[in-house]
Design a protein around this motif. Sequence first.
Motif, short mmCIF file in Angstrom:
data_model
loop_
_atom_site.label_atom_id
_atom_site.label_comp_id
_atom_site.label_asym_id
_atom_site.label_seq_id
_atom_site.Cartn_x
_atom_site.Cartn_y
_atom_site.Cartn_z
N LYS A 143 10.71 -7.34 -5.60
CA LYS A 143 10.39 -8.35 -4.62
C LYS A 143 9.08 -8.13 -3.94
CE LYS A 143 14.74 -10.71 -3.68
NZ LYS A 143 15.79 -10.79 -2.77
N HIS A 144 8.73 -6.80 -3.83
CA HIS A 144 7.57 -6.37 -3.40
C HIS A 144 6.82 -5.52 -4.55
CE1 HIS A 144 7.67 -5.76 1.20
NE2 HIS A 144 7.72 -6.86 1.07
N LYS A 145 5.43 -5.55 -4.60
CA LYS A 145 4.84 -5.17 -5.76
C LYS A 145 4.07 -3.81 -5.16
CE LYS A 145 3.76 -9.22 -8.06
NZ LYS A 145 3.24 -10.62 -7.40
N TYR A 146 3.51 -2.96 -6.01
CA TYR A 146 2.85 -1.90 -5.85
C TYR A 146 1.45 -2.15 -6.68
CZ TYR A 146 5.21 -0.46 -9.82
OH TYR A 146 5.69 -0.27 -11.24
N SER A 147 0.56 -1.19 -6.41
CA SER A 147 -0.89 -1.21 -7.53
C SER A 147 -0.43 -1.24 -8.76
CB SER A 147 -1.73 -0.40 -6.84
OG SER A 147 -2.95 -0.28 -7.51
N SER A 148 -1.00 -2.08 -9.63
CA SER A 148 -0.68 -2.10 -10.90
C SER A 148 -1.42 -0.74 -11.73
CB SER A 148 -1.42 -3.30 -11.70
OG SER A 148 -0.72 -4.55 -11.28
N ILE A 149 -2.32 -0.08 -11.27
CA ILE A 149 -2.79 0.98 -11.96
C ILE A 149 -1.49 2.09 -12.19
CG2 ILE A 149 -3.14 2.17 -9.87
CD1 ILE A 149 -5.78 1.94 -12.66
N PHE A 150 -0.78 1.96 -11.42
CA PHE A 150 0.38 3.05 -11.76
C PHE A 150 1.28 2.71 -13.04
CE2 PHE A 150 -1.00 3.77 -7.26
CZ PHE A 150 -1.77 4.70 -7.44
N ASN A 151 0.95 1.35 -13.52
CA ASN A 151 1.88 0.90 -14.56
C ASN A 151 1.15 1.37 -15.81
OD1 ASN A 151 3.95 -0.15 -13.02
ND2 ASN A 151 2.71 -1.81 -12.64
N HIS A 207 0.83 -1.29 0.03
CA HIS A 207 0.11 0.14 -0.06
C HIS A 207 0.95 1.25 0.11
CE1 HIS A 207 -3.91 1.70 1.95
NE2 HIS A 207 -3.38 2.42 0.85
N ALA A 208 1.80 1.09 0.87
CA ALA A 208 2.88 2.39 0.95
C ALA A 208 3.70 2.53 -0.24
CB ALA A 208 4.09 2.26 2.11
N HIS A 209 4.09 1.49 -0.93
CA HIS A 209 4.75 1.34 -2.08
C HIS A 209 3.83 2.00 -3.21
CE1 HIS A 209 7.59 -1.00 -0.22
NE2 HIS A 209 7.31 -2.00 -0.55
N SER A 210 2.60 1.75 -3.38
CA SER A 210 1.66 2.18 -4.34
C SER A 210 1.45 3.74 -4.20
CB SER A 210 0.14 1.71 -3.99
OG SER A 210 0.27 0.23 -4.13
#
Lengths: 309, 114
Positions: free
Chosen positions: A101-109, A38-41
């Motif tokens: 290794k950690h993801k973020y919300s795909s919407i920002f791609n 969530h933070a990464h997003s």
Amino acid sequence: MSPEERFQSVLDAEDKIEPTDWMPDGYRQTLIRQIAQHAHSEVIGMQPEGNWISRAPTLHRKAILMAKVQDEAGHGLYLYSAAETLGVKRDELQELLHQGKHKYSSIFNYPTLSWADIGTIGWLVDGAAITNQVMLTRCSYGPYARGMVRICKEESFHQRQGYELLIRLCQGSEEQKALAQDSLDRWWWPSLMMFGPHDTESTHTEQSMAWKIKRVSNDDLRQQFVDMTVPQAEYLGLRIPDPDLRWDEARGHYDFGEIDWDEFWVVVRGDGPMNRERLAHKVAAWQEGAWVREAAIAHAEKRAVRGAA
Amino acid sequence: MTYEVPVAPGESAEIETSTDTTGVVWPMWEVFVRARRGVSHVHIGSLHAPDPETALQNARDVYTRRGEGVSVWVVPSSEVRTFEPDDAADYVEANEKVYRLATTYEIPDEVGQM
């Protein structure tokens, strides 16, 4: 009462778990992973919008956009703090993001191709975020739930400024309205994807619901969002790009078409339009800022020594 | 929006949360904000900063962007000492001393409000 029983009794009483309480390791790890993502997003989410700060059409819009991007940085910080109460270090989490290794919300791609996208992101992307985050204010982990309360207040500004931006565009020239329609056409499906896989495919839902980390299922949240958003699109006079979208009198909800799950997984796996660029930019910003972090510490140490002398 | 991490088919769902980090780590500070005159400072969150001045500046930027406070304190997190009542017998006993509570004393109605 055993620690396990006490933990369960807190959940059963709809009370909050606090950082120093005993908690199952799975609960702790699930929260760390979710709060970090969530933070990464929030942090990566600054990039698509930052893209338009220098090209905002008026000084007023530029000031709004800068305030919004600053909020996203703040949200990232609240969330990293919440994660740190679980015994991880912020720098560790950042490092895991940087290593992929950690993801973020795909919407920002997805890229922000026009000014209208700034409006659409506020309306749809922040609208979807609010739908989820309002639920998370009732999450069983105290620091996460409290962070959500702050964030939701600020997200409301984000969504309203975006929708108002689109109202202005839709009341403008034919070209401006076309810009808004094109933007909705590109962002509608990725916004619905933000709620994640179908409940039947969702790997974590059942356990997260039992732990009261998650309170509403992916499909239910997605339905809430569609029901809320369709009338807003009608007000703008924009067409939602889904031929299967219709009001279902019996259900009392809108029916809508199937998401392109192949696209969803392609972006989750790292092959969306902007995945590589977003991460490379984040890593570069961190590396290029290293000297600032080091200089600040050196300065603080020097002053501490002088103060002690 | 879901903040659960989607696991792609074939991908490992293993949770990785710890790794070696090198480089400089700024210490952590706890932030307290007085919302308005007449009320106490209340804990609002925490942040990282290299020194107290920067911690205060960061606290203003992170926690009071919309007039949330008229005064801010920052305290090094390492200086906070904690008492948790969880297993403390003393604390439970204190709650059992009901004679400390005003409501345990019966005052006849004729006496009126007391």
